[in-house]
Scaffold this motif. Structure first.
Motif, PDB file in Angstrom:
ATOM      1  N   PHE A 182     -41.196 -74.799 -46.275  1.00 27.49           N
ATOM      2  CA  PHE A 182     -40.834 -76.074 -45.657  1.00 27.49           C
ATOM      3  C   PHE A 182     -40.114 -75.906 -44.324  1.00 27.49           C
ATOM      4  O   PHE A 182     -39.620 -76.882 -43.758  1.00 27.49           O
ATOM      5  CB  PHE A 182     -39.969 -76.896 -46.621  1.00 27.49           C
ATOM      6  N   ASP A 183     -40.046 -74.658 -43.852  1.00 27.53           N
ATOM      7  CA  ASP A 183     -39.428 -74.364 -42.552  1.00 27.53           C
ATOM      8  C   ASP A 183     -38.002 -74.916 -42.474  1.00 27.53           C
ATOM      9  O   ASP A 183     -37.615 -75.573 -41.509  1.00 27.53           O
ATOM     10  CB  ASP A 183     -40.276 -74.940 -41.414  1.00 27.53           C
ATOM     11  N   LEU A 184     -37.225 -74.617 -43.503  1.00 26.49           N
ATOM     12  CA  LEU A 184     -35.836 -75.063 -43.548  1.00 26.49           C
ATOM     13  C   LEU A 184     -34.943 -74.073 -42.815  1.00 26.49           C
ATOM     14  O   LEU A 184     -35.337 -72.928 -42.563  1.00 26.49           O
ATOM     15  CB  LEU A 184     -35.370 -75.203 -44.996  1.00 26.49           C
ATOM     16  N   GLU A 185     -33.726 -74.494 -42.526  1.00 25.21           N
ATOM     17  CA  GLU A 185     -32.795 -73.619 -41.809  1.00 25.21           C
ATOM     18  C   GLU A 185     -32.308 -72.492 -42.709  1.00 25.21           C
ATOM     19  O   GLU A 185     -32.290 -71.328 -42.323  1.00 25.21           O
ATOM     20  CB  GLU A 185     -31.603 -74.438 -41.298  1.00 25.21           C
ATOM     21  N   ASN A 186     -31.896 -72.827 -43.936  1.00 32.95           N
ATOM     22  CA  ASN A 186     -31.457 -71.824 -44.909  1.00 32.95           C
ATOM     23  C   ASN A 186     -31.415 -72.467 -46.291  1.00 32.95           C
ATOM     24  O   ASN A 186     -31.663 -73.666 -46.454  1.00 32.95           O
ATOM     25  CB  ASN A 186     -30.090 -71.225 -44.532  1.00 32.95           C
ATOM     26  N   SER A 187     -31.046 -71.672 -47.284  1.00 32.57           N
ATOM     27  CA  SER A 187     -31.060 -72.154 -48.663  1.00 32.57           C
ATOM     28  C   SER A 187     -29.925 -73.130 -48.977  1.00 32.57           C
ATOM     29  O   SER A 187     -29.941 -73.762 -50.042  1.00 32.57           O
ATOM     30  CB  SER A 187     -30.998 -70.968 -49.641  1.00 32.57           C
ATOM     31  N   ASP A 188     -28.956 -73.266 -48.064  1.00 35.40           N
ATOM     32  CA  ASP A 188     -27.880 -74.247 -48.290  1.00 35.40           C
ATOM     33  C   ASP A 188     -28.457 -75.660 -48.435  1.00 35.40           C
ATOM     34  O   ASP A 188     -27.914 -76.493 -49.156  1.00 35.40           O
ATOM     35  CB  ASP A 188     -26.877 -74.236 -47.130  1.00 35.40           C
ATOM     36  N   GLU A 189     -29.569 -75.900 -47.751  1.00 37.93           N
ATOM     37  CA  GLU A 189     -30.197 -77.217 -47.829  1.00 37.93           C
ATOM     38  C   GLU A 189     -30.719 -77.514 -49.237  1.00 37.93           C
ATOM     39  O   GLU A 189     -30.891 -78.677 -49.606  1.00 37.93           O
ATOM     40  CB  GLU A 189     -31.344 -77.322 -46.822  1.00 37.93           C
ATOM     41  N   LEU A 190     -30.948 -76.455 -50.006  1.00 34.40           N
ATOM     42  CA  LEU A 190     -31.518 -76.634 -51.336  1.00 34.40           C
ATOM     43  C   LEU A 190     -30.477 -76.955 -52.397  1.00 34.40           C
ATOM     44  O   LEU A 190     -30.800 -77.536 -53.429  1.00 34.40           O
ATOM     45  CB  LEU A 190     -32.288 -75.370 -51.756  1.00 34.40           C
ATOM     46  N   ILE A 191     -29.239 -76.566 -52.164  1.00 34.57           N
ATOM     47  CA  ILE A 191     -28.215 -76.781 -53.192  1.00 34.57           C
ATOM     48  C   ILE A 191     -27.333 -77.988 -52.902  1.00 34.57           C
ATOM     49  O   ILE A 191     -26.515 -78.372 -53.734  1.00 34.57           O
ATOM     50  CB  ILE A 191     -27.342 -75.521 -53.399  1.00 34.57           C
ATOM     51  N   ASN A 192     -27.499 -78.579 -51.716  1.00 41.82           N
ATOM     52  CA  ASN A 192     -26.778 -79.810 -51.380  1.00 41.82           C
ATOM     53  C   ASN A 192     -27.629 -80.998 -51.798  1.00 41.82           C
ATOM     54  O   ASN A 192     -28.661 -81.295 -51.183  1.00 41.82           O
ATOM     55  CB  ASN A 192     -26.480 -79.871 -49.874  1.00 41.82           C
ATOM     56  N   GLU A 193     -27.216 -81.682 -52.855  1.00 40.98           N
ATOM     57  CA  GLU A 193     -28.005 -82.786 -53.393  1.00 40.98           C
ATOM     58  C   GLU A 193     -28.242 -83.867 -52.342  1.00 40.98           C
ATOM     59  O   GLU A 193     -27.340 -84.206 -51.574  1.00 40.98           O
ATOM     60  CB  GLU A 193     -27.318 -83.370 -54.622  1.00 40.98           C
ATOM     61  N   GLY A 194     -29.461 -84.363 -52.307  1.00 45.97           N
ATOM     62  CA  GLY A 194     -29.820 -85.398 -51.351  1.00 45.97           C
ATOM     63  C   GLY A 194     -30.302 -84.851 -50.023  1.00 45.97           C
ATOM     64  O   GLY A 194     -30.773 -85.608 -49.174  1.00 45.97           O
ATOM     65  N   LYS A 195     -30.181 -83.548 -49.834  1.00 48.41           N
ATOM     66  CA  LYS A 195     -30.617 -82.935 -48.573  1.00 48.41           C
ATOM     67  C   LYS A 195     -32.114 -82.615 -48.631  1.00 48.41           C
ATOM     68  O   LYS A 195     -32.899 -83.103 -47.832  1.00 48.41           O
ATOM     69  CB  LYS A 195     -29.805 -81.660 -48.321  1.00 48.41           C
ATOM     70  N   PHE A 196     -32.497 -81.802 -49.597  1.00 54.04           N
ATOM     71  CA  PHE A 196     -33.913 -81.489 -49.825  1.00 54.04           C
ATOM     72  C   PHE A 196     -34.345 -82.012 -51.194  1.00 54.04           C
ATOM     73  O   PHE A 196     -35.316 -82.746 -51.322  1.00 54.04           O
ATOM     74  CB  PHE A 196     -34.161 -79.985 -49.725  1.00 54.04           C
ATOM     75  N   PHE A 197     -33.580 -81.618 -52.206  1.00 56.20           N
ATOM     76  CA  PHE A 197     -33.812 -82.140 -53.551  1.00 56.20           C
ATOM     77  C   PHE A 197     -32.930 -83.366 -53.786  1.00 56.20           C
ATOM     78  O   PHE A 197     -31.801 -83.424 -53.296  1.00 56.20           O
ATOM     79  CB  PHE A 197     -33.492 -81.084 -54.606  1.00 56.20           C
ATOM     80  N   ASP A 198     -33.450 -84.300 -54.567  1.00 55.46           N
ATOM     81  CA  ASP A 198     -32.641 -85.466 -54.926  1.00 55.46           C
ATOM     82  C   ASP A 198     -31.466 -85.038 -55.798  1.00 55.46           C
ATOM     83  O   ASP A 198     -30.341 -85.510 -55.627  1.00 55.46           O
ATOM     84  CB  ASP A 198     -33.511 -86.492 -55.662  1.00 55.46           C
ATOM     85  N   LYS A 199     -31.732 -84.118 -56.737  1.00 58.58           N
ATOM     86  CA  LYS A 199     -30.702 -83.617 -57.630  1.00 58.58           C
ATOM     87  C   LYS A 199     -30.971 -82.149 -57.910  1.00 58.58           C
ATOM     88  O   LYS A 199     -32.123 -81.739 -58.035  1.00 58.58           O
ATOM     89  CB  LYS A 199     -30.688 -84.421 -58.938  1.00 58.58           C
TER      90      LYS A 199
END
Length: 341
Positions: A182-199
């Motif tokens: 998904f060409d994200l900046e880093n995995s932090d986006e994955l663990i912050n709810e509402g950023k990439f995943f809803d939960k």
């Protein structure tokens, strides 16, 4: 991208398998007399702390005690970080842990060294691999179908379950794949709810993450291949597209989801987990004894440690061929370090 990563891992494993293995312990000067009354503590990750692996842990306890002349204390855990901190600060002598946790521990304390891993069915390091899955429930699989395969694209905006942010196959590898896809900046986006995943859920173990999916608490989940609990209902074992079904006699926590099915939409090979020593609290002589006994035929033939596929009693390792423990060093896990670069 997935195929490129898989090829990279396999290529690096093959290259490392033929290199010389350097010694990784050092004598801390402690005498046998000083240590004989101090139990050697061997600590396990949550997934390997499950009740059904008690016979495996007890077998290792007896073998290590006889080899080193020391009492051995088995320590089970419910948290990855407990293992990482315990082996780093010398509260544990040995640990069975994942590659990512080992890398974190080694970074905290360079005296923490990988000394062994379990081989593949060939009995060598060339196939010393297991698999990191991203899975969805069978009834939802059509959303993820694309052509003659599957895509992870629909996971965005859903509820996702990881194992732990210190897990190799339950976080590091799948999060790396998602970040690149998904060409994200880093995995932090994955663990912050509402950023990439809803939960975002964390199962705390591979078993826990899989159950999060099968109970319907998560739309998709990351976990490793778990042949002790699952059978292949359809497709090729450990390949994307495989349909994984919980065995009818699966023990807790799968006893509440027996017969449930999950479709594997992504599968990535991962280097087998290391057995790690804190070389500051263990002498080189002790480490040599541990390596010698665990790489012996006696241990590779011990069905309480390496259980045949059809065994009634689960063990820490499944024996499909010539599986055994083999000596490794820190460099063996460089492919996992590369994922952070």
């Amino acid at each position: 991208m997935k195929k490129i990563f898989s090829k990279m891992i396999l290529a690096m494993v093959a290259a490392l398998a033929v290199t010389g293995l350097a010694g990784c312990g050092k004598d801390d000067g402690a005498t046998a007399e000083q240590k004989k009354d101090t139990p050697m503590k061997v600590i396990f990750y949550p997934s390997e702390s499950a009740a059904e692996f008690e016979k495996s842990r007890d077998a290792l306890k007896d073998i290590l005690s006889e080899a080193t002349g020391r009492k051995v204390k088995i320590v089970t855990t419910t948290d990855y970080n407990i293992v990482i901190e315990s082996i780093s600060n010398g509260q544990a002598d040995l640990a069975l842990m994942g590659a990512e946790g080992y890398i974190q521990a080694n970074k905290k304390n360079p005296d923490v060294k990988a000394i062994l891993t379990n081989s593949g069915a060939s009995g060598t390091l060339e196939d010393a691999l297991y698999y990191s899955f991203i899975a969805v429930k069978e009834e939802n699989e059509k959303e993820y179908e694309t052509g003659d395969g599957y895509t992870i694209d629909p996971i965005k905006g859903r509820t996702f379950s990881f194992v732990s942010n210190s897990s190799t196959s339950g976080f590091k590898v799948p999060s790396n794949a998602i970040v690149k896809e998904f060409d994200l900046e880093n995995s932090d986006e994955l663990i912050n709810e509402g950023k990439f995943f809803d939960k975002v859920l964390f199962g705390g173990s591979h078993q826990g993450s899989a159950v999060n999916l099968l109970k319907g608490d998560a739309d998709a989940a990351a976990f490793m291949n778990l042949p002790q609990y699952f059978k292949v209902a359809d497709g090729e074992e450990n390949k994307a597209g495989m349909l994984y079904q919980v065995k009818d006699d699966a023990e807790a926590p799968f006893d509440t989801v027996r017969g449930e099915k999950a479709r594997i939409i992504q599968s990535t090979p991962v280097l087998n987990a290391p057995i790690v020593a804190n070389t500051k609290v263990m002498s080189q002589k002790e480490i040599d004894k541990v390596i010698e006994v665990l790489t012996s035929k006696e241990v590779s033939d011990n069905e309480e440690i390496f259980a045949p596929e059809d065994a009634e009693q689960a063990a820490l390792f499944v024996k499909e061929g010539d599986e055994r423990f083999l000596e490794v060093d820190d460099k063996f896990y460089d492919p996992i370090r590369e994922l952070s670069k």
